[in-house]
Design a protein around this motif. Structure first.
Motif, PDB file in Angstrom:
ATOM      1  N   LEU A   1      26.833 -39.158   5.946  1.00  0.00           N
ATOM      2  CA  LEU A   1      27.990 -38.392   6.803  1.00  0.00           C
ATOM      3  C   LEU A   1      29.344 -37.904   6.288  1.00  0.00           C
TER       4      LEU A   1
ATOM      5  N   ASP B   1      32.107 -36.831   7.996  1.00  0.00           N
ATOM      6  CA  ASP B   1      33.414 -36.891   9.074  1.00  0.00           C
ATOM      7  C   ASP B   1      34.610 -36.723   8.968  1.00  0.00           C
TER       8      ASP B   1
ATOM      9  N   LYS C   1      38.091 -29.227   8.205  1.00  0.00           N
ATOM     10  CA  LYS C   1      37.502 -29.456   8.098  1.00  0.00           C
ATOM     11  C   LYS C   1      36.041 -29.011   7.455  1.00  0.00           C
TER      12      LYS C   1
ATOM     13  N   VAL D   1      32.909 -30.085   7.637  1.00  0.00           N
ATOM     14  CA  VAL D   1      31.239 -28.932   8.833  1.00  0.00           C
ATOM     15  C   VAL D   1      31.452 -29.500  10.015  1.00  0.00           C
ATOM     16  N   VAL D   2      31.105 -28.770  10.586  1.00  0.00           N
ATOM     17  CA  VAL D   2      31.377 -28.247  11.955  1.00  0.00           C
ATOM     18  C   VAL D   2      30.173 -29.692  12.549  1.00  0.00           C
ATOM     19  N   ASP D   3      29.109 -30.262  12.402  1.00  0.00           N
ATOM     20  CA  ASP D   3      28.556 -31.738  12.384  1.00  0.00           C
ATOM     21  C   ASP D   3      28.341 -31.753  11.690  1.00  0.00           C
ATOM     22  N   PRO D   4      28.598 -33.268  11.176  1.00  0.00           N
ATOM     23  CA  PRO D   4      28.815 -34.013   9.657  1.00  0.00           C
ATOM     24  C   PRO D   4      27.367 -35.003   9.394  1.00  0.00           C
ATOM     25  N   ARG D   5      26.472 -34.846  10.444  1.00  0.00           N
ATOM     26  CA  ARG D   5      25.717 -36.025  10.626  1.00  0.00           C
ATOM     27  C   ARG D   5      24.326 -35.085  10.454  1.00  0.00           C
ATOM     28  N   LYS D   6      24.527 -33.454   9.828  1.00  0.00           N
ATOM     29  CA  LYS D   6      23.044 -32.753  10.378  1.00  0.00           C
ATOM     30  C   LYS D   6      22.855 -32.700   8.643  1.00  0.00           C
TER      31      LYS D   6
ATOM     32  N   ASN E   1      25.963 -24.019   5.442  1.00  0.00           N
ATOM     33  CA  ASN E   1      25.757 -24.794   6.586  1.00  0.00           C
ATOM     34  C   ASN E   1      27.108 -26.216   6.288  1.00  0.00           C
ATOM     35  N   SER E   2      28.163 -25.074   5.690  1.00  0.00           N
ATOM     36  CA  SER E   2      29.100 -25.877   6.087  1.00  0.00           C
ATOM     37  C   SER E   2      30.870 -24.577   5.813  1.00  0.00           C
TER      38      SER E   2
END
Length: 506
Positions: free
Chosen positions: A262, A264, A278, A280-285, A309-310
């Motif tokens: 994760l 985040d 940050k 990543v935009v979606d920290p769970r993908k 992807n980041s």
């Protein structure tokens, strides 16, 4: 005529003795016997700027070369999640309270097993003890406490016998606890009927292994940070864009279940502006850290974040930034899973910068030894001769400033720096369709030094600061690759026209 050559040879020896570079390039036989105003070519300084000069002075831990491809590697500290620190069993105390006992075994209220995970099916213990303290008894019967969910090596329930009014303790090493919905059940019986007060103490529990559902929350690795300062020897201006930086997270996992990272709490901070980006935009993908073996063996895996992807490209720049991370780990396997106390997940975070991209208007600095004759009284004209061989795919402007014995920039009376050479341009080397250099660019030129104040201060100059201002072609818009064999060679000499009065010996 031989006397003329002797005088000139002696003059050259004085000059060359005070110069700092190779004198073998100069032959006295080249001096014309009839030359009354000799032109003397004296080497002043020579610099070779290679890949290590450009990038070896960064704070990266390594300049990695694979064939001719060059990358900078920034290594963060290794962070480790230890299950012996994550799975913790707190001491349990059941305050003294009345119990009634008979000769018949009766179930008592269960003891809650207090741990960081509430869905544990079995714990194999390496240490711990159960203590029962009784008081206020109505008789001296022997009371038997049978703990149904604490089993010995032969799977027999733990039994404690205590005389009413006394205390009994039993070690739990080589026992296992098989909680019933998070509790430990027990029964009470005695040699007679009566009542007393009893307190229970379950203390010092430590484990060898545990089985259960560990997908019940986010585990956090210790927070860490490190500085990203791509070019420590570059002036604080200009820009750089690396085409595809890579954040590599290498995992060594001996925990008995998969983990999903994760991101985040991974971000970069620019201390100058205070801007925070940050990762990543979606920290769970993102991917999965593979499970360790069922016996606690280590399994290695890697997760890579790049431009696709980041936001890793936003982390890279000439100004220093701090990358901080507190990565979360979420259990990703179907329970039940088994872990061991010595199980851990070790993460090593590296940022890899393949040297392919764009650069614009930044300066590479280098300090070079230099000296020149202390006697300038005979000099009539003074020319700077330059030779540059540019093997980098970067348009380059060379400036050389004078420095004193303390490596401080020398300044004129008006406060401006003393400039020996000002922005001598060398075009970028020729490249092919893959942005690889095919031919270096060579330029020779001559520049008359007209500044009397700079000329007079030359004997005091012990060093030169070379500033190579570089851009990728097309005003910094073209993408180029930097390879390990690229080199920028700069030679600077002085051509002196002397005003020498020689008398022929009779």
């Amino acid at each position: 005529m031989k006397f003329f050559k002797s005088i000139l040879a002696f003059s050259m020896l004085i000059v060359l003795t005070n110069a700092c570079l190779n004198k073998d390039h100069f032959k006295l036989d080249n001096i014309n016997d009839a030359s009354w105003n000799p032109n003397l070519a004296i080497p002043l300084l020579k610099a070779n700027v290679g890949v290590y000069n450009l990038f070896g002075a960064t704070d990266s831990n390594a300049v990695s070369i694979d064939g001719k491809n060059v990358s900078l590697i920034y290594q963060g500290k290794t962070v480790r999640l230890k299950m012996g620190e994550v799975l913790v069993f707190d001491d349990v105390t059941i305050p003294s309270s009345p119990i009634v006992y008979t000769t018949t075994s009766v179930a008592a209220p269960p003891i809650q097993l207090d741990s960081t995970f509430n869905k544990i099916d079995e714990v194999e213990l390496s240490a711990g003890q159960m203590t029962i303290a009784t008081s206020g008894q109505s008789s001296s019967d022997e009371i038997t406490f049978t703990f149904l969910d604490i089993l010995d090596a032969q799977s027999r329930p733990l039994v404690l016998n205590v005389i009413a009014g006394n205390t009994a303790t039993k070690g739990l090493a080589n026992h296992k606890i098989t909680p019933d919905n998070g509790t430990i059940r027990f029964t009470v019986s005695a040699t007679g009927n009566g009542n007393c007060n009893a307190a229970f103490y379950l203390t010092g529990l430590d484990f060898i292994s545990a089985t259960g559902d560990f997908n019940t929350g986010t585990l956090r690795l210790p927070r860490d940070s490190f500085e990203l300062y791509v070019f420590k020897n570059i002036a604080a201006k200009g820009s750089i864009t690396v085409s595809n930086p890579i954040l590599s997270i290498k995992a060594k996992n001996s925990i008995g279940f998969d983990l999903k990272p994760l991101f985040d709490k991974v971000e970069s901070t620019n201390p100058a502006s205070g801007d925070i980006n940050k990762l990543v935009v979606d920290p769970r993908k993102f991917g999965t850290i593979k499970s360790g073996t069922s016996a606690g063996g280590v399994v290695e895996s890697e997760i890579r974040l790049d431009r696709d992807n980041s936001n890793i490209r936003d982390f890279i720049g000439i100004t220093p930034k701090y990358l901080s991370h507190e990565i979360g780990l979420i259990g990703g396997s179907t329970p039940p899973n088994t872990i061991f106390k010595n199980s851990s997940c070790e993460l090593e975070m590296n940022i890899e910068l393949p040297l392919e991209g764009r650069v614009s208007a930044f300066e590479v600095l280098d300090t070079i030894d230099m000296q020149i004759t202390n006697d300038l009284t005979l000099i009539k004209e003074f020319f700077i001769k330059t030779y540059t061989n540019n093997g980098f795919p970067l348009d380059t402007k060379i400036t050389i400033l004078l420095m004193d014995e303390n490596r401080q920039l020398m300044r004129k009376a008006d406060g401006t720096t003393m400039t020996l050479l000002n922005e001598v341009f060398t075009a970028a080397a020729n490249v092919d369709g893959n942005s690889i250099v095919t031919e270096s660019m060579i330029v020779s030129s001559e520049h008359k030094l007209l500044d009397v104040e700079v000329l007079a201060s030359l004997p005091l100059a012990k060093y030169g600061q070379m500033r190579a201002s570089m851009n990728t072609t097309n005003f910094g818009n073209d993408v180029v690759k930097i390879q390990s064999d690229y080199n920028l060679e700069v030679r600077v000499g002085v051509k002196i026209t002397g005003n020498v009065n020689l008398t022929k010996k009779k």
